[in-house]
Design a protein around this motif. Structure first.
Motif, mmCIF file in Angstrom:
data_model
loop_
_atom_site.group_PDB
_atom_site.id
_atom_site.type_symbol
_atom_site.label_atom_id
_atom_site.label_comp_id
_atom_site.label_asym_id
_atom_site.label_seq_id
_atom_site.Cartn_x
_atom_site.Cartn_y
_atom_site.Cartn_z
ATOM 1 N N ARG A 1 -9.467 -5.758 4.335
ATOM 2 C CA ARG A 1 -10.717 -6.069 3.639
ATOM 3 C C ARG A 1 -10.482 -6.570 2.211
ATOM 4 O O ARG A 1 -11.441 -6.902 1.511
ATOM 5 N N ALA B 1 0.860 -1.182 0.000
ATOM 6 C CA ALA B 1 0.000 0.000 0.000
ATOM 7 C C ALA B 1 0.897 1.232 0.000
ATOM 8 O O ALA B 1 2.065 1.164 0.405
ATOM 9 N N GLU C 1 -9.336 -4.658 -0.246
ATOM 10 C CA GLU C 1 -9.704 -3.572 -1.154
ATOM 11 C C GLU C 1 -8.463 -2.877 -1.707
ATOM 12 O O GLU C 1 -7.364 -2.982 -1.142
ATOM 13 N N HIS C 2 -8.628 -2.153 -2.800
ATOM 14 C CA HIS C 2 -7.509 -1.398 -3.370
ATOM 15 C C HIS C 2 -8.053 -0.172 -4.106
ATOM 16 O O HIS C 2 -8.123 -0.130 -5.320
ATOM 17 N N THR C 3 -8.427 0.824 -3.338
ATOM 18 C CA THR C 3 -8.958 2.049 -3.903
ATOM 19 C C THR C 3 -8.062 3.225 -3.517
ATOM 20 O O THR C 3 -7.138 3.093 -2.707
ATOM 21 N N ARG D 1 -6.374 4.044 7.284
ATOM 22 C CA ARG D 1 -7.196 3.776 6.100
ATOM 23 C C ARG D 1 -6.558 2.696 5.218
ATOM 24 O O ARG D 1 -7.261 1.829 4.683
ATOM 25 N N ALA D 2 -5.245 2.760 5.063
ATOM 26 C CA ALA D 2 -4.563 1.765 4.227
ATOM 27 C C ALA D 2 -4.685 0.372 4.828
ATOM 28 O O ALA D 2 -4.951 -0.605 4.120
ATOM 29 N N GLU E 1 -7.963 6.824 -1.713
ATOM 30 C CA GLU E 1 -8.683 7.645 -0.743
ATOM 31 C C GLU E 1 -7.935 8.942 -0.513
ATOM 32 O O GLU E 1 -6.698 8.958 -0.459
ATOM 33 N N ARG F 1 -6.986 -0.744 6.877
ATOM 34 C CA ARG F 1 -8.374 -1.209 6.766
ATOM 35 C C ARG F 1 -8.643 -1.768 5.367
ATOM 36 O O ARG F 1 -9.307 -2.801 5.221
ATOM 37 N N GLN F 2 -8.149 -1.066 4.351
ATOM 38 C CA GLN F 2 -8.336 -1.583 2.988
ATOM 39 C C GLN F 2 -7.640 -2.924 2.803
ATOM 40 O O GLN F 2 -8.208 -3.863 2.219
ATOM 41 N N PRO G 1 -3.855 -0.383 -2.158
ATOM 42 C CA PRO G 1 -4.499 0.852 -1.698
ATOM 43 C C PRO G 1 -3.529 2.023 -1.809
ATOM 44 O O PRO G 1 -2.324 1.867 -1.560
#
Length: 378
Positions: free
Chosen positions: A238, A188, A240-242, A231-232, A244, A234-235, A214
């Motif tokens: 989960r 990330a 996820e790779h968006t 935030r990283a 923010e 948490r992604q 992320p």
């Protein structure tokens, strides 16, 4: 001071740390891109307060550090020429070239001056019409707009004795180069907020999608960085790779359109060498053909200068996140701020300088639970 003290609040830092400790269940490696973030992390001990599962890797985001040796040697050659006034920000004067630096050239009689803005160099050119005035224009997207504006003004005002030695580099291609390296461990990124304040965030979603990482746009104070880490993580937990934006007080999704228009007029994208890393395709800017007369490399015919990095300096590995500064054999011994082997020990944003300044001379420690007796604030 607004937005400084508020983002160094110990109680809020504790809450963020507790959240990160609760969330992280597996090992994760995050890279902070910017050298300013690295210094904040080391100064406030943020890496030591995070759970042991979360590792912060220091990235290449120090503009002084990544300026290639051959560009430093070009600067030294130009500054040594008779009739030249060479202007630079102060942090470039001690960056070693092949055997010497700008301070030494100055001590030998060259007219090397520290300025606080590229427009200062333009005024010096106006005041010295019989001299060639050169400004050393380096940096990431953050410092490019004022440099572009200065060249634009020089052309508009028809100031012919001004030129710029340009070594601008771009963050997104560097992220791509890091992620395509066979030794990459980064999962990330904490993206540099000041870069995104200029360029926006539109270049990052394709990178996040392609590499499944992320990317969190982050500021520079302790709470900014902790929120970015939170935030990283948490992604990552989960899957996820968006992208923010955790720095909305300074960064708009579209960035600064006026600055971008100026950059598109004055610069064009080029391949660029990064110190200790090598050439990254399409990772830099050079002056466009319209402003070629203001290109110091062209004006002084120094384009053919090439160099080889000293073998003793492992700053390239530090800049790629493959090595922590204290793991280099030369760190703190043959390489110190007074006698640096590379730019990472000189720059105010260099990782080696941060480790030396804040006495990180051994392996950093971490704990599985957030310690209550310390806080990540000065």
């Amino acid at each position: 001071m607004k937005y400084i003290e508020e983002f160094q609040n110990p109680e809020l830092a504790r809450r963020l740390l507790d959240d990160i400790h609760t969330t992280a269940t597996r090992p994760w490696a995050l890279m902070e891109v910017c050298g300013g973030q690295t210094h904040s992390i080391i100064r406030h001990g943020i890496d030591q307060l995070l759970p042991e599962q979360v590792e912060l890797i220091h990235g290449p985001g120090c503009p002084v550090c990544v300026t290639p040796l051959e560009v430093i040697d070009k600067a030294l050659e130009i500054a040594s020429r008779p009739g030249v006034i060479f202007c630079s920000f102060g942090d470039m004067l001690r960056v070693p070239g092949s055997g010497r630096d700008l301070f030494q050239v100055k001590s030998e009689g060259a007219d090397v001056r520290v300025v606080y803005s590229p427009l200062d160099a333009l005024r010096i050119a106006q005041q010295n019409p019989d001299r060639d005035v050169v400004f050393f224009g380096i940096g990431f997207e953050t410092t490019a707009p004022p440099n572009a504006m200065t060249v634009y003004q020089a052309r508009k005002l028809k100031i012919r004795n001004f030129s710029m030695l340009v070594s601008h580099v771009l963050v997104p291609p560097a992220i791509e180069a890091i992620m395509t390296s066979p030794d990459c461990r980064v999962q990330a990124f904490l993206a540099a907020g000041h870069v995104c304040s200029v360029m926006g965030i539109s270049e990052y979603p394709p990178l996040a999608d392609r590499f499944k990482v992320p990317i969190v746009v982050t500021g520079f104070e302790p709470l900014d960085i902790l929120e970015g880490v939170r935030r990283a993580v948490r992604q990552l937990e989960r899957g996820e790779h968006t992208v923010e934006n955790a720095y909305p007080r300074a960064v708009r999704p579209e960035g600064n359109p006026a600055a971008q228009t100026m950059l598109q007029d004055v610069f064009e994208v080029t391949d660029r060498a990064w110190r200790g890393i090598g050439v990254i395709p399409h990772s830099g800017w050079k002056l466009s053909d319209r402003y070629r007369d203001y290109d110091a490399e062209h004006r002084f015919a120094v384009g053919a200068i090439t160099t080889q990095e000293p073998a003793a300096c492992r700053s390239g590995e530090v800049l790629q996140g493959l090595l922590k500064p204290h793991q280099c054999e030369a760190f703190g011994t043959t390489c110190t701020p007074r006698n640096p082997l590379g730019a990472t020990m000189v720059s105010s944003e260099g990782a080696c300088a941060a480790y030396y300044l804040y006495r990180r001379l051994g392996t950093p420690t971490s704990s599985t639970t957030a310690p209550r007796e310390t806080t990540p604030v000065a």
